[in-house]
Design a protein around this motif. Structure first.
Motif, short mmCIF file in Angstrom:
data_model
loop_
_atom_site.label_atom_id
_atom_site.label_comp_id
_atom_site.label_asym_id
_atom_site.label_seq_id
_atom_site.Cartn_x
_atom_site.Cartn_y
_atom_site.Cartn_z
N ASN A 120 10.45 10.65 6.03
CA ASN A 120 9.21 9.95 6.26
C ASN A 120 8.24 10.01 5.08
O ASN A 120 7.30 9.23 5.04
N ASP A 121 8.43 10.91 4.13
CA ASP A 121 7.49 10.94 3.01
C ASP A 121 8.09 10.32 1.75
O ASP A 121 7.61 10.51 0.66
N SER A 122 9.15 9.53 1.93
CA SER A 122 9.82 8.90 0.79
C SER A 122 9.76 7.38 0.91
O SER A 122 9.32 6.84 1.92
N LEU A 123 10.25 6.71 -0.10
CA LEU A 123 10.31 5.25 -0.03
C LEU A 123 11.33 4.80 1.00
O LEU A 123 11.20 3.71 1.55
N GLU A 124 12.33 5.64 1.30
CA GLU A 124 13.26 5.31 2.38
C GLU A 124 12.51 5.23 3.71
O GLU A 124 12.80 4.40 4.55
N GLY A 125 11.54 6.11 3.88
CA GLY A 125 10.70 6.07 5.07
C GLY A 125 9.89 4.79 5.15
O GLY A 125 9.69 4.22 6.22
N VAL A 126 9.41 4.33 3.99
CA VAL A 126 8.68 3.06 3.94
C VAL A 126 9.61 1.92 4.37
O VAL A 126 9.23 1.08 5.19
N ASP A 127 10.84 1.92 3.84
CA ASP A 127 11.81 0.89 4.23
C ASP A 127 12.01 0.87 5.74
O ASP A 127 12.04 -0.18 6.36
N TRP A 128 12.17 2.07 6.32
CA TRP A 128 12.41 2.18 7.76
C TRP A 128 11.21 1.64 8.54
O TRP A 128 11.37 0.86 9.48
N LEU A 129 10.00 2.06 8.15
CA LEU A 129 8.80 1.64 8.88
C LEU A 129 8.59 0.13 8.77
O LEU A 129 8.27 -0.54 9.76
N ILE A 130 8.80 -0.43 7.59
CA ILE A 130 8.60 -1.87 7.41
C ILE A 130 9.61 -2.66 8.23
O ILE A 130 9.28 -3.66 8.87
N ALA A 131 10.87 -2.20 8.27
CA ALA A 131 11.89 -2.87 9.09
C ALA A 131 11.51 -2.80 10.57
O ALA A 131 11.66 -3.78 11.31
N LYS A 132 11.01 -1.66 11.00
CA LYS A 132 10.60 -1.48 12.40
C LYS A 132 9.44 -2.42 12.72
O LYS A 132 9.46 -3.11 13.74
N ARG A 133 8.43 -2.43 11.86
CA ARG A 133 7.27 -3.30 12.10
C ARG A 133 7.65 -4.78 12.02
O ARG A 133 7.12 -5.60 12.77
N ARG A 134 8.57 -5.14 11.13
CA ARG A 134 9.02 -6.53 11.03
C ARG A 134 9.70 -6.97 12.34
O ARG A 134 9.45 -8.05 12.85
N ALA A 135 10.53 -6.08 12.89
CA ALA A 135 11.19 -6.39 14.17
C ALA A 135 10.17 -6.55 15.29
O ALA A 135 10.34 -7.40 16.16
N HIS B 173 0.84 -1.20 0.00
CA HIS B 173 0.00 0.00 0.00
C HIS B 173 0.88 1.26 0.00
O HIS B 173 0.65 2.18 -0.78
N LEU B 174 1.87 1.30 0.88
CA LEU B 174 2.71 2.49 1.00
C LEU B 174 3.61 2.70 -0.22
O LEU B 174 4.00 3.83 -0.50
N ARG B 175 3.93 1.65 -0.94
CA ARG B 175 4.79 1.79 -2.12
C ARG B 175 4.04 2.25 -3.37
O ARG B 175 4.65 2.71 -4.32
N GLU B 176 2.72 2.14 -3.36
CA GLU B 176 1.94 2.58 -4.52
C GLU B 176 1.92 4.11 -4.59
O GLU B 176 1.66 4.78 -3.61
N ASP B 177 2.20 4.63 -5.77
CA ASP B 177 2.22 6.09 -5.95
C ASP B 177 0.91 6.74 -5.56
O ASP B 177 0.90 7.84 -5.00
N ARG B 178 -0.21 6.07 -5.83
CA ARG B 178 -1.49 6.69 -5.53
C ARG B 178 -1.75 6.81 -4.04
O ARG B 178 -2.68 7.49 -3.62
N HIS B 179 -0.92 6.16 -3.22
CA HIS B 179 -1.05 6.27 -1.76
C HIS B 179 0.12 7.03 -1.15
O HIS B 179 0.38 6.92 0.05
N SER B 180 0.81 7.82 -1.95
CA SER B 180 2.01 8.51 -1.46
C SER B 180 1.70 9.45 -0.30
O SER B 180 2.57 9.71 0.53
N GLN B 181 0.47 9.98 -0.23
CA GLN B 181 0.14 10.87 0.87
C GLN B 181 0.23 10.14 2.21
O GLN B 181 0.52 10.77 3.23
#
Length: 84
Positions: free
Chosen positions: A63-78, A39-47
């Motif tokens: 936090n508004d970039s794909l790097e932010g998505v990477d960070w959040l996913i790693a945090k949630r995975r942990a 969901h977060l990686r889809e352009d239409r959900h960039s907001q």
């Protein structure tokens, strides 16, 4: 200009509130984590990326970039891994 009680403004607020809740809610399964990431990686959900919290002590804002998505996913995975 659209007033705050206009149906379009009400709908937009509902969408943004839902995006924030989605980012703030930690998935409890790997499948849920995958869905959040997709969901977060889809352009239409960039907001939604704008609701990713800034990591404490990092000193950078991503936090508004794909790097932010990477960070959040790693945090949630942990979090999922530590709960199991």
């Amino acid at each position: 200009m659209v007033g705050s009680d206009h149906p379009a403004a009400v709908a937009l607020r509902a969408v943004l509130d839902t995006e924030k809740k989605l980012v703030d809610t930690a998935p409890t399964t790997q499948a849920g984590l995958g869905a959040l990431e997709a969901h977060l990686r889809e352009d239409r959900h960039s907001q939604a990326r704008g609701y990713i919290p800034q990591p404490l002590g990092r000193g950078i804002r991503h936090n508004d970039s794909l790097e932010g998505v990477d960070w959040l996913i790693a945090k949630r995975r942990a979090e999922i891994d530590s709960a199991s």
